[in-house]
Design an enzyme around this catalytic site. Structure first.
Site, PDB file in Angstrom:
ATOM      1  N   GLY A  15      16.328  -2.722  10.786  1.00  0.00           N
ATOM      2  CA  GLY A  15      15.591  -3.041   9.554  1.00  0.00           C
ATOM      3  C   GLY A  15      14.842  -1.832   9.006  1.00  0.00           C
ATOM      4  O   GLY A  15      14.820  -0.756   9.619  1.00  0.00           O
ATOM      5  N   ARG A  42      24.559  -9.972  14.309  1.00  0.00           N
ATOM      6  CA  ARG A  42      25.219  -9.378  13.126  1.00  0.00           C
ATOM      7  C   ARG A  42      25.401  -7.872  13.270  1.00  0.00           C
ATOM      8  O   ARG A  42      26.397  -7.321  12.845  1.00  0.00           O
ATOM      9  CB  ARG A  42      24.360  -9.606  11.860  1.00  0.00           C
ATOM     10  CG  ARG A  42      24.350 -10.998  11.312  1.00  0.00           C
ATOM     11  CD  ARG A  42      23.478 -11.036  10.045  1.00  0.00           C
ATOM     12  NE  ARG A  42      22.052 -10.798  10.300  1.00  0.00           N
ATOM     13  CZ  ARG A  42      21.180 -11.717  10.666  1.00  0.00           C
ATOM     14  NH1 ARG A  42      21.566 -12.964  10.799  1.00  0.00           N
ATOM     15  NH2 ARG A  42      19.905 -11.421  10.891  1.00  0.00           N
ATOM     16  N   CYS A 131       0.553  -4.946   6.236  1.00  0.00           N
ATOM     17  CA  CYS A 131       0.434  -3.591   5.680  1.00  0.00           C
ATOM     18  C   CYS A 131      -0.731  -3.453   4.689  1.00  0.00           C
ATOM     19  O   CYS A 131      -1.448  -2.456   4.699  1.00  0.00           O
ATOM     20  CB  CYS A 131       1.742  -3.181   5.006  1.00  0.00           C
ATOM     21  SG  CYS A 131       2.499  -4.485   4.051  1.00  0.00           S
ATOM     22  N   HIS A 244       2.129   1.065  -0.902  1.00  0.00           N
ATOM     23  CA  HIS A 244       1.302   0.046  -1.559  1.00  0.00           C
ATOM     24  C   HIS A 244       0.042   0.738  -2.107  1.00  0.00           C
ATOM     25  O   HIS A 244      -0.540   1.613  -1.445  1.00  0.00           O
ATOM     26  CB  HIS A 244       0.856  -1.017  -0.563  1.00  0.00           C
ATOM     27  CG  HIS A 244       1.957  -1.928  -0.083  1.00  0.00           C
ATOM     28  ND1 HIS A 244       3.248  -1.890  -0.547  1.00  0.00           N
ATOM     29  CD2 HIS A 244       1.918  -2.937   0.842  1.00  0.00           C
ATOM     30  CE1 HIS A 244       3.972  -2.817   0.063  1.00  0.00           C
ATOM     31  NE2 HIS A 244       3.189  -3.465   0.912  1.00  0.00           N
TER      32      HIS A 244
END
Ligand code: NAP
Ligand code: 3JN
Length: 349
Positions: A15, A42, A131, A244
């Site tokens: 990821g 997967r 986060c 962010h």
């Protein structure tokens, strides 16, 4: 000081956060003797670059943690809920990036610059905060220590990488479609994200706030260890790939001037003050991307109340907001000699 054998696993290694964890472990020379990468069936067999070689991704199972000393999880809350207890049962210490364990009293919720001391009571699972919370508390804890924060009002401007690979792909695809005069496909967010702002991150709760907003409220109180701090948050997704940004207004018990706040923050761990408006210098998402620090600027007094301050806080959400903070927690566990589970309490039902 470091153990002779230290087997480290990254769960969710394929990821956005997992890949950054591998890069961070590598760049900080984390002293593991063996590294393992896990994800779902997967991507079993996928090869990920690591330390000049490759790690082959294995499917995560309940038995994956045998012989593993430390696991960094970043595969979503349901994976953490199901598999972290198996890790702990095999004697493996877990640093978890999801919200699954953050508010559990048995689990410290840690930002090393702020509350590294909370690690000492861990029972096998340490939670990494959201986060948006991480960068806010890195910037605010030094001010809280100096002048005691009573109230925080925060609005976030959150990058699409906070939604993982699928968020990044959605913004890329929509921008391409719009420039090609095509109707943009809306798959990941409830509305188009390209050239738009969505005041909606995670699900809406009964109190009309989103889950993301309530994470900021509850996690801040736990990390700052002050139940009297009141937090009001509005979380907004913006068409930015990485970092962010946050507009933060605080009210303090004691007066603190902008100049004093600037001086305190320039000495604070993990903080870089970037505040010279006359030269157009203030924190920018594109500058914070790929960096470790939390950038603070636009520090100014809020003249509508006696003791108020405003500031603009920016950090790379995948690094300090997730991967780096998790690796820093792991480093603290080693430094404080806490990479063991004293009384093995089961998290299994
Ligand atoms: P992502 O890019 O979508 O990656 C998800 C990862 O989880 C992939 O490696 C995926 O493996 C793995 N995974 C999914 N289901 C799994 C399962 N059943 N068993 C094992 N592995 C599984 O998402 P991301 O951005 O990296 O975020 C991952 C998680 O980290 C989030 O869900 C969230 O909980 C947490 N996070 C925290 C913060 C924070 O604020 N601290 C920020 C971002 C993310 P496959 O390749 O096999 O699908
Ligand atoms: O949207 C963002 O910018 C941050 C997203 C964090 C996230 C995404 C999916 C699930 C989380 C989190 O860390 O709070 C979770 C979760 O584990 O609840």
């Amino acid at each position: 000081m470091f153990p002779q054998k230290l087997v480290v696993a990254v769960v969710g290694a394929t990821g956005a956060v997992g890949r950054e964890m591998l890069k961070t472990l590598e760049s900080r020379n984390f002293p593991g003797t063996e590294f393992k990468a896990f994800a779902s069936a997967r991507s079993a067999g996928t090869k990920l670059p690591f330390n000049g070689g490759e790690l082959e991704v294995q499917e995560l199972t309940e038995r994956s943690f045998e012989g593993v000393d430390l696991a960094l999880f970043s595969a979503g809350g349901s994976t953490s809920e199901k598999f972290a207890p198996y890790a702990v049962a095999s004697g493996c210490v877990v640093v978890d990036n999801s919200s699954a364990w953050r508010m559990d009293d048995r689990c410290p919720l840690v930002v090393p610059e702020v509350n590294a001391h909370a690690l000492k009571n861990h029972k096998g699972i340490i939670a990494n905060p959201n986060c948006s919370t991480i960068q806010m508390v890195v910037a605010l804890k030094p001010i809280h220590d100096a002048a005691r924060i009573k109230r925080i009002v925060v609005s976030t401007y959150q990058a699409v990488s906070g939604t993982g690979h699928k968020g990044i792909s959605e913004l890329e695809a929509q921008v391409r479609q719009l420039f090609n005069m095509q109707e943009p496909e809306v798959k990941v967010y409830p509305h188009r994200i390209a050239f738009n702002c969505l005041p909606h991150i995670d699900v809406f709760l009964e109190n009309d706030y989103t889950k993301e907003e309530m994470k900021m409220v509850n996690e801040t109180v736990k990390i700052m260890e002050d139940p009297d701090i009141r937090v009001s948050a509005t979380c907004v997704r913006v068409p930015v790939f990485y970092s962010h940004s946050e507009s933060i207004n605080i009210e303090t018990e004691q007066k603190i001037t902008a100049k004093e706040a600037r001086a305190i923050l320039s000495q604070a761990p993990g903080v870089a003050v970037c505040d010279n408006p006359s030269l157009n210098i203030y924190p920018l998402a594109i500058d914070a991307a790929g960096e470790d620090d939390t950038y603070v600027g636009r520090i100014r007094e809020d003249n509508t109340i006696p003791n108020g301050l405003n500031m603009w806080v920016v950090a790379d959400n995948i690094r300090k907001g997730a991967a780096l903070n998790a690796v820093q927690i792991a480093e603290e566990l080693l430094n404080q000699n806490l990479l063991h589970i004293d009384e093995l309490k089961t998290f299994l039902d």
